[in-house]
Write a protein that holds these residues in place. Structure first.
Motif, PDB file in Angstrom:
ATOM      1  N   GLN A 272       3.676  48.223  36.408  1.00 54.39           N
ATOM      2  CA  GLN A 272       3.080  49.003  35.653  1.00 54.39           C
ATOM      3  C   GLN A 272       3.464  49.385  34.322  1.00 54.39           C
ATOM      4  N   CYS A 273       4.986  49.262  34.324  1.00 50.91           N
ATOM      5  CA  CYS A 273       5.585  49.813  32.998  1.00 50.91           C
ATOM      6  C   CYS A 273       5.948  48.781  32.101  1.00 50.91           C
ATOM      7  N   ASN A 274       6.151  48.995  30.762  1.00 49.69           N
ATOM      8  CA  ASN A 274       6.579  48.203  29.841  1.00 49.69           C
ATOM      9  C   ASN A 274       8.118  47.880  29.829  1.00 49.69           C
ATOM     10  N   GLY A 275       8.721  48.777  30.563  1.00 50.00           N
ATOM     11  CA  GLY A 275      10.269  48.459  30.655  1.00 50.00           C
ATOM     12  C   GLY A 275      11.023  49.431  31.412  1.00 50.00           C
ATOM     13  N   ILE A 276      12.364  49.474  31.388  1.00 51.23           N
ATOM     14  CA  ILE A 276      13.098  50.199  32.277  1.00 51.23           C
ATOM     15  C   ILE A 276      14.224  50.978  31.198  1.00 51.23           C
ATOM     16  N   ILE A 277      14.654  52.055  31.549  1.00 46.86           N
ATOM     17  CA  ILE A 277      15.730  52.822  30.918  1.00 46.86           C
ATOM     18  C   ILE A 277      16.593  53.323  32.074  1.00 46.86           C
ATOM     19  N   ALA A 278      17.705  52.375  32.573  1.00 42.74           N
ATOM     20  CA  ALA A 278      18.765  52.458  33.377  1.00 42.74           C
ATOM     21  C   ALA A 278      19.883  53.341  32.975  1.00 42.74           C
ATOM     22  N   PHE A 279      19.712  54.521  33.451  1.00 38.34           N
ATOM     23  CA  PHE A 279      20.783  55.709  32.920  1.00 38.34           C
ATOM     24  C   PHE A 279      21.673  56.147  33.982  1.00 38.34           C
ATOM     25  N   HIS A 280      23.083  55.706  33.692  1.00 38.28           N
ATOM     26  CA  HIS A 280      23.962  56.158  34.522  1.00 38.28           C
ATOM     27  C   HIS A 280      24.927  57.303  33.587  1.00 38.28           C
ATOM     28  N   PRO A 281      24.492  58.411  34.268  1.00 34.07           N
ATOM     29  CA  PRO A 281      25.227  59.647  33.536  1.00 34.07           C
ATOM     30  C   PRO A 281      26.526  59.425  34.089  1.00 34.07           C
ATOM     31  N   GLU A 282      27.163  59.154  34.944  1.00 29.68           N
ATOM     32  CA  GLU A 282      28.685  58.961  35.543  1.00 29.68           C
ATOM     33  C   GLU A 282      28.849  57.554  35.973  1.00 29.68           C
ATOM     34  N   VAL A 283      30.237  57.462  36.134  1.00 24.73           N
ATOM     35  CA  VAL A 283      30.730  55.856  36.300  1.00 24.73           C
ATOM     36  C   VAL A 283      30.217  55.541  37.738  1.00 24.73           C
ATOM     37  N   ILE A 284      28.869  55.270  38.085  1.00 21.49           N
ATOM     38  CA  ILE A 284      28.407  54.963  39.506  1.00 21.49           C
ATOM     39  C   ILE A 284      27.641  53.869  39.567  1.00 21.49           C
ATOM     40  N   VAL A 285      28.003  52.808  39.996  1.00 14.52           N
ATOM     41  CA  VAL A 285      27.216  51.749  39.892  1.00 14.52           C
ATOM     42  C   VAL A 285      26.166  51.657  41.284  1.00 14.52           C
ATOM     43  N   SER A 286      25.048  51.640  40.987  1.00 11.47           N
ATOM     44  CA  SER A 286      23.707  51.627  41.942  1.00 11.47           C
ATOM     45  C   SER A 286      23.223  50.258  42.062  1.00 11.47           C
ATOM     46  N   ALA A 287      23.129  49.779  43.254  1.00 10.92           N
ATOM     47  CA  ALA A 287      22.478  48.655  43.639  1.00 10.92           C
ATOM     48  C   ALA A 287      20.909  48.749  43.543  1.00 10.92           C
ATOM     49  N   GLY A 288      20.340  49.817  43.657  1.00 10.26           N
ATOM     50  CA  GLY A 288      18.932  50.156  43.350  1.00 10.26           C
ATOM     51  C   GLY A 288      18.685  49.772  41.937  1.00 10.26           C
ATOM     52  N   VAL A 289      19.657  50.514  41.061  1.00  9.12           N
ATOM     53  CA  VAL A 289      19.120  50.511  39.401  1.00  9.12           C
ATOM     54  C   VAL A 289      19.532  48.978  39.061  1.00  9.12           C
ATOM     55  N   ASN A 290      20.401  48.442  39.641  1.00  6.98           N
ATOM     56  CA  ASN A 290      20.808  47.057  39.123  1.00  6.98           C
ATOM     57  C   ASN A 290      19.603  46.076  39.494  1.00  6.98           C
ATOM     58  N   ASN A 291      18.994  46.195  40.674  1.00 10.08           N
ATOM     59  CA  ASN A 291      18.117  45.402  41.113  1.00 10.08           C
ATOM     60  C   ASN A 291      16.639  45.839  40.295  1.00 10.08           C
ATOM     61  N   ILE A 306      22.148  52.424  29.950  1.00 14.99           N
ATOM     62  CA  ILE A 306      23.224  53.225  29.394  1.00 14.99           C
ATOM     63  C   ILE A 306      24.237  53.470  30.544  1.00 14.99           C
ATOM     64  N   TYR A 307      25.572  52.965  30.172  1.00 16.35           N
ATOM     65  CA  TYR A 307      26.578  53.141  31.290  1.00 16.35           C
ATOM     66  C   TYR A 307      28.001  53.677  30.563  1.00 16.35           C
ATOM     67  N   PRO A 308      28.569  54.524  30.921  1.00 20.34           N
ATOM     68  CA  PRO A 308      29.900  55.110  30.135  1.00 20.34           C
ATOM     69  C   PRO A 308      30.765  54.288  30.433  1.00 20.34           C
ATOM     70  N   TYR A 309      30.984  53.046  29.806  1.00 19.57           N
ATOM     71  CA  TYR A 309      31.955  52.116  29.853  1.00 19.57           C
ATOM     72  C   TYR A 309      33.241  52.534  29.259  1.00 19.57           C
TER      73      TYR A 309
END
Length: 362
Positions: A272-291, A306-309
């Motif tokens: 139902q959304c126009n898009g996603i903003i995937a926010f990683h406030p810390e250096v943590i990789v999430s399988a959920g957010v990636n999918n 958004i990822y603190p690379y």
């Protein structure tokens, strides 16, 4: 404007809808809830039929249909006063009844078409919250029995799935918009869907599962502040408002419950959304957010990452599902997002904010 809302028993949907009505009235709109369950019992009492909330599902089908018909005729007659753009009529029904392990149709298709709703909305609650509410009601003893909590939660989630499926089917048949909104979300979400349909809808992705620990308190606070900023500009769908997995439930893998969570996010909330903003406030990789990001990207939605690379290198696979640059933090992201929204859109936001401020200040 007319909307039909659904939810399974124990969802707390009426409390949410009352907040929506209060919010709409504060914004100068006329709003009313037609709660079919209340009207149903009121009609039964009026004509001398003995029906109690505790035993209502024992009522013969023909009696239920007759009462539902009478109530629906009253609603249809009243809806002529609620079809304007500055009014909101909410018809709250159950799409399915759940009795002794069997799902039964909850409402007449004939009257759904007579309502001529502008949208259909399913109100989704935490399965844990539904569990707590139903455990206090004697009519749901059959659901609990000798089962352990995990088994009961799975049945509640299955019931929710059936409610969503039927509500979506109604909307598809009537060719109307369909939304799944968490009951713990702000009442402004439904208000904006109805009265500000020009607003974009965005899903806020985040590594929820990995941020439970107390050491991530600051990260959680950053997410809260960022979400507040986004809410000023878009309709925000926040998965934290319907998170069923407590740390205790995460202690062991239950595939059925896990599948329900994936279905909820990927098939109900995100489409139902126009898009996603995937926010990683810390250096943590999430399988959920990636999918989730991949799902949006491959269905041609807008995906921002958004990822603190600058703190640690990032995997090429993490950045595959965005056409944008990767933003190091929320402050770097914000100007680009405002640019994406555009001047005309932001002018509407500014005008709406003036309206909000006038109403908030009386």
């Amino acid at each position: 404007m007319i909307i039909v809302t659904t939810a399974i028993s124990g969802s707390g949907e009426m409390e949410h809808l009352e907040r929506v009505v209060a919010y709409a009235e504060k914004m100068g709109k006329k709003a009313k809830i037609f709660n079919v369950a209340d009207l149903f019992f009121e009609q039964a009492q009026k004509i001398g039929i003995r029906i109690s909330k505790e035993k209502v599902l024992n009522t013969r089908r023909q009696t239920m249909a007759a009462l539902q018909s009478s109530v629906s005729e009253r609603i249809v007659a009243d809806l002529v006063h609620w079809a304007g753009h500055d009014s909101l009529a909410i018809i709250n029904v159950h799409a399915t009844f759940y009795r002794r392990g069997i799902f039964k149709r909850g409402f007449s298709s004939y009257y759904l078409s007579q309502f001529n709703a502008d949208a259909y909305i399913n109100l989704l609650s935490d399965s844990e919250a539904v569990f707590g509410n139903l455990s206090l009601r004697p009519q749901w003893n059959f659901l609990f029995g000798n089962r352990n909590k995990s088994e009961i939660l799975k049945k509640i989630m299955t019931w929710q799935s059936d409610e969503v499926k039927d509500t979506e089917g109604w909307a598809e048949r009537e060719q109307k918009n369909f939304f799944v909104i968490p009951t713990r979300s702000s009442p402004e979400v439904i208000y904006r869907i109805i009265f500000e349909p020009w607003r974009k809808i965005f899903y806020l992705g985040m590594p929820i599962t990995h941020l439970h620990d107390e050491k991530y308190a600051e990260a959680r606070n950053r997410i809260n502040c960022f979400a507040e900023w986004l809410r000023k500009h878009v309709i925000l769908i926040d998965p934290r408002h319907v998170e069923p997995l407590t740390p205790e439930m995460l202690a062991q893998i239950d595939k059925e419950i896990y599948h329900q969570v994936v279905e909820r996010d990927l098939e109900w909330l995100i489409p139902q959304c126009n898009g996603i903003i995937a926010f990683h406030p810390e250096v943590i990789v999430s399988a959920g957010v990636n999918n989730e990001t991949r799902e949006v990207f491959e269905t041609n939605g807008e995906s921002f990452l958004i990822y603190p690379y600058d703190k640690k290198s990032v995997s090429p696979f993490l950045i595959e599902w965005t056409d944008e640059i990767v933003f190091k933090n929320e402050d770097e992201f914000k100007p680009r997002f405002l640019e994406y929204l555009g001047k005309d859109y932001l002018a509407k936001v500014e005008e709406a904010e003036k309206c909000y401020n006038r109403n908030r200040n009386g």
